[in-house]
Design a protein around this motif. Sequence first.
Motif, PDB file in Angstrom:
ATOM      1  N   PRO A 282       0.811  -1.216   0.000  1.00  0.00           N
ATOM      2  CA  PRO A 282       0.000   0.000   0.000  1.00  0.00           C
ATOM      3  C   PRO A 282       0.845   1.267   0.000  1.00  0.00           C
ATOM      4  O   PRO A 282       1.755   1.428   0.818  1.00  0.00           O
ATOM      5  CB  PRO A 282      -0.827  -0.130   1.285  1.00  0.00           C
ATOM      6  CG  PRO A 282      -0.932  -1.599   1.506  1.00  0.00           C
ATOM      7  CD  PRO A 282       0.396  -2.148   1.073  1.00  0.00           C
ATOM      8  N   GLU A 283       0.507   2.158  -0.897  1.00  0.00           N
ATOM      9  CA  GLU A 283       1.211   3.442  -0.982  1.00  0.00           C
ATOM     10  C   GLU A 283       1.149   4.194   0.335  1.00  0.00           C
ATOM     11  O   GLU A 283       2.130   4.813   0.763  1.00  0.00           O
ATOM     12  CB  GLU A 283       0.567   4.274  -2.097  1.00  0.00           C
ATOM     13  CG  GLU A 283       1.122   5.667  -2.256  1.00  0.00           C
ATOM     14  CD  GLU A 283       0.269   6.505  -3.188  1.00  0.00           C
ATOM     15  OE1 GLU A 283       0.587   6.568  -4.389  1.00  0.00           O
ATOM     16  OE2 GLU A 283      -0.735   7.099  -2.710  1.00  0.00           O
ATOM     17  N   GLY A 316      -8.588  -5.429  -4.306  1.00  0.00           N
ATOM     18  CA  GLY A 316      -9.624  -4.473  -4.627  1.00  0.00           C
ATOM     19  C   GLY A 316      -9.213  -3.054  -4.310  1.00  0.00           C
ATOM     20  O   GLY A 316      -8.023  -2.739  -4.174  1.00  0.00           O
ATOM     21  N   SER A 317     -10.210  -2.180  -4.185  1.00  0.00           N
ATOM     22  CA  SER A 317      -9.919  -0.755  -3.994  1.00  0.00           C
ATOM     23  C   SER A 317      -9.361  -0.448  -2.609  1.00  0.00           C
ATOM     24  O   SER A 317      -8.861   0.652  -2.388  1.00  0.00           O
ATOM     25  CB  SER A 317     -11.178   0.078  -4.234  1.00  0.00           C
ATOM     26  OG  SER A 317     -12.229  -0.341  -3.365  1.00  0.00           O
ATOM     27  N   SER A 318      -9.410  -1.401  -1.680  1.00  0.00           N
ATOM     28  CA  SER A 318      -8.815  -1.158  -0.356  1.00  0.00           C
ATOM     29  C   SER A 318      -7.314  -1.395  -0.355  1.00  0.00           C
ATOM     30  O   SER A 318      -6.610  -0.916   0.530  1.00  0.00           O
ATOM     31  CB  SER A 318      -9.442  -2.086   0.686  1.00  0.00           C
ATOM     32  OG  SER A 318      -8.967  -3.422   0.543  1.00  0.00           O
ATOM     33  N   ASP A 319      -6.809  -2.164  -1.317  1.00  0.00           N
ATOM     34  CA  ASP A 319      -5.412  -2.595  -1.387  1.00  0.00           C
ATOM     35  C   ASP A 319      -4.963  -3.270  -0.089  1.00  0.00           C
ATOM     36  O   ASP A 319      -3.789  -3.214   0.278  1.00  0.00           O
ATOM     37  CB  ASP A 319      -4.478  -1.433  -1.727  1.00  0.00           C
ATOM     38  CG  ASP A 319      -3.127  -1.925  -2.263  1.00  0.00           C
ATOM     39  OD1 ASP A 319      -3.121  -2.902  -3.039  1.00  0.00           O
ATOM     40  OD2 ASP A 319      -2.087  -1.352  -1.893  1.00  0.00           O
ATOM     41  N   GLY A 320      -5.908  -3.875   0.594  1.00  0.00           N
ATOM     42  CA  GLY A 320      -5.546  -4.594   1.820  1.00  0.00           C
ATOM     43  C   GLY A 320      -5.403  -3.717   3.036  1.00  0.00           C
ATOM     44  O   GLY A 320      -4.951  -4.182   4.082  1.00  0.00           O
ATOM     45  N   VAL A 321      -5.783  -2.450   2.938  1.00  0.00           N
ATOM     46  CA  VAL A 321      -5.784  -1.549   4.093  1.00  0.00           C
ATOM     47  C   VAL A 321      -7.233  -1.410   4.533  1.00  0.00           C
ATOM     48  O   VAL A 321      -7.997  -0.638   3.948  1.00  0.00           O
ATOM     49  CB  VAL A 321      -5.189  -0.168   3.754  1.00  0.00           C
ATOM     50  CG1 VAL A 321      -5.172   0.730   4.986  1.00  0.00           C
ATOM     51  CG2 VAL A 321      -3.786  -0.319   3.186  1.00  0.00           C
ATOM     52  N   TYR A 322      -7.608  -2.138   5.533  1.00  0.00           N
ATOM     53  CA  TYR A 322      -9.026  -2.238   5.872  1.00  0.00           C
ATOM     54  C   TYR A 322      -9.428  -1.183   6.894  1.00  0.00           C
ATOM     55  O   TYR A 322      -9.750  -1.463   8.040  1.00  0.00           O
ATOM     56  CB  TYR A 322      -9.327  -3.655   6.363  1.00  0.00           C
ATOM     57  CG  TYR A 322      -9.013  -4.690   5.311  1.00  0.00           C
ATOM     58  CD1 TYR A 322      -9.736  -4.734   4.117  1.00  0.00           C
ATOM     59  CD2 TYR A 322      -7.962  -5.583   5.473  1.00  0.00           C
ATOM     60  CE1 TYR A 322      -9.430  -5.657   3.124  1.00  0.00           C
ATOM     61  CE2 TYR A 322      -7.658  -6.512   4.486  1.00  0.00           C
ATOM     62  CZ  TYR A 322      -8.390  -6.550   3.325  1.00  0.00           C
ATOM     63  OH  TYR A 322      -8.087  -7.452   2.335  1.00  0.00           O
ATOM     64  N   GLY A 324     -11.731   1.188   5.779  1.00  0.00           N
ATOM     65  CA  GLY A 324     -12.942   1.749   5.186  1.00  0.00           C
ATOM     66  C   GLY A 324     -12.690   2.680   4.023  1.00  0.00           C
ATOM     67  O   GLY A 324     -13.632   3.150   3.386  1.00  0.00           O
ATOM     68  N   GLY A 325     -11.438   2.962   3.737  1.00  0.00           N
ATOM     69  CA  GLY A 325     -11.102   3.869   2.651  1.00  0.00           C
ATOM     70  C   GLY A 325     -10.569   3.149   1.431  1.00  0.00           C
ATOM     71  O   GLY A 325     -10.489   1.922   1.384  1.00  0.00           O
ATOM     72  N   SER A 326     -10.210   3.933   0.424  1.00  0.00           N
ATOM     73  CA  SER A 326      -9.637   3.406  -0.816  1.00  0.00           C
ATOM     74  C   SER A 326      -8.149   3.721  -0.860  1.00  0.00           C
ATOM     75  O   SER A 326      -7.731   4.825  -0.484  1.00  0.00           O
ATOM     76  CB  SER A 326     -10.335   4.020  -2.032  1.00  0.00           C
ATOM     77  OG  SER A 326     -11.705   3.669  -2.048  1.00  0.00           O
ATOM     78  N   HIS A 327      -7.369   2.763  -1.337  1.00  0.00           N
ATOM     79  CA  HIS A 327      -5.928   2.915  -1.371  1.00  0.00           C
ATOM     80  C   HIS A 327      -5.371   2.297  -2.644  1.00  0.00           C
ATOM     81  O   HIS A 327      -5.991   1.414  -3.238  1.00  0.00           O
ATOM     82  CB  HIS A 327      -5.286   2.243  -0.152  1.00  0.00           C
ATOM     83  CG  HIS A 327      -5.738   2.807   1.150  1.00  0.00           C
ATOM     84  ND1 HIS A 327      -5.138   3.904   1.733  1.00  0.00           N
ATOM     85  CD2 HIS A 327      -6.751   2.441   1.974  1.00  0.00           C
ATOM     86  CE1 HIS A 327      -5.756   4.190   2.871  1.00  0.00           C
ATOM     87  NE2 HIS A 327      -6.737   3.319   3.045  1.00  0.00           N
TER      88      HIS A 327
END
Length: 515
Positions: A282-283, A316-322, A324-327
């Motif tokens: 994740p960025e 998906g749009s979470s990139d594995g950072v759960y 609630g946002g998009s990453h």
Amino acid sequence: MTHSVPVRAQGEPDTSARTELTLLVRRSRRLPADLVEGPNTISQRELVTGYGATADDLAHVCDVLRGYDGFEVVGIDAAARRVDVAAPTSEVMRVFGGTAAQTSAVDAFTEQTGTYRTWEGEPVVPPELADVVVAVVGLDTRPRLRPEFRTFPGQQRILYTPPELGALYRFPAGTDGSGQTLAIVVTGGGFRMEDMEAYFTGLGLPVPAIRTVSVGGVKNEPGGPGDLEVVLDVQVAGALAPGADLVVYFAPNSDQGAIGALQAAIHATPTPTAISLSWGAPEAQSTPQVLAVMDDLFAEAAALGITVCAAIGNEGSSDGVYDGGSHVNFPASSPHVLACGGTTLVGDPGSGTIESETVWNTGADGATGGGVSGAFDLPDWQVSAGVPNRPGSKTPGRGVPDVAANADPATGYQILFNGQAGFIGGTSAATPLWAALVCRLAEGLGRPLGLLAPLLYEGPTTDRVTVGFRDVVAGNNGAYASSPGWDANTGLGTPDGTALLESLRRRLGSSAASE
């Protein structure tokens, strides 16, 4: 890049132990944007003499470092603008600040637990080096990267060999990557040559020339979970560009290891046509220093004519950072790479007919990444593509991905692993596919392509298909739905390699080789 999850703290490290660092030195001149964005390129020699570190700066860094207690200069690389140094950890803390500790962590590539050094606090460059040194890498040795392949736990539905996908994506006839070098950078695992010989022979293809390069003491050592990524990368790349020379760079799974491997690949002789990166993290969990250093390396690659292809992740749009946002995933979010997303492909390779292609999203079993970068601004060449603003913001950012290809493991890629046939997917499969296509396009054009994205985005709008692409208009990756034109899950779409070559030939010519 993401920190792997600590298992348990180990306490204070041995401060007398040797710490090895890489100091990156400033350029003599800034790389101009028009050179990075191409289509003209420069040679390795022109890069070093025109934009590399000066001899005076390198000598100054070495002189200052040797003046500190216990510091030893162990390597100088003028092309990479780096000085490697070793010193007792206690002296490193005194000179650069921060506090070292030990942590037990799991390497996502090898799935092995190891003990690593952590570093609390950003390094502070001493005043006498502040104007010359742009980054200090190697203080923290934790594993940073995850492989972006994905296995399929359910019943197999469709299985393609890489040449069958080449047929469906109309890779240009009369090309096989001859005269090109395709570099693959991995941070763990290995492959068995007997698997490669059996795989390519079974496909009726010549066994490609495969060379391995060790970075940071890591070698081709098969025997662990990371092997799947390496085997997938090499077999997809070699089957779709069988005439290209493959060079696999093995490096430690750390910031310092990844940067060292990228430097080795970018400054290699011959200069690679494409670099395939099937890993990321994740960025949002990457340090500003690592983002800046790697992005600068990718700009350097573009100026040399190298197209860097990077996987955008399988979460998906979470990139594995759960949270609630998009990453988005890095390094795919760098504006100086070709970011590769994933689809679910149903087609008949015999007739070359694609029956359907949708955004890859199988829920808990995986989905293509994609979204908008929070670290990198919207590039000029992406302005007309309709990239949305950053989540929760009114500011624009770099849209990810640029392109896509089959990635659903349920419509997976056939590989041969430890003597057994298998199938696998993930955006890490789409990435070497695109790297192989880049090699074949470069062969057809008689020139390298460098930063391909500005050429691909010439003229696209939010409702028009880009020449050389098949638009994917069904599905979503969570927060982002597909739509006509560019979207934040499959980018411009999947390739029509023959049409793409003709489109590039009209704009670039077929024999305008770089100097």
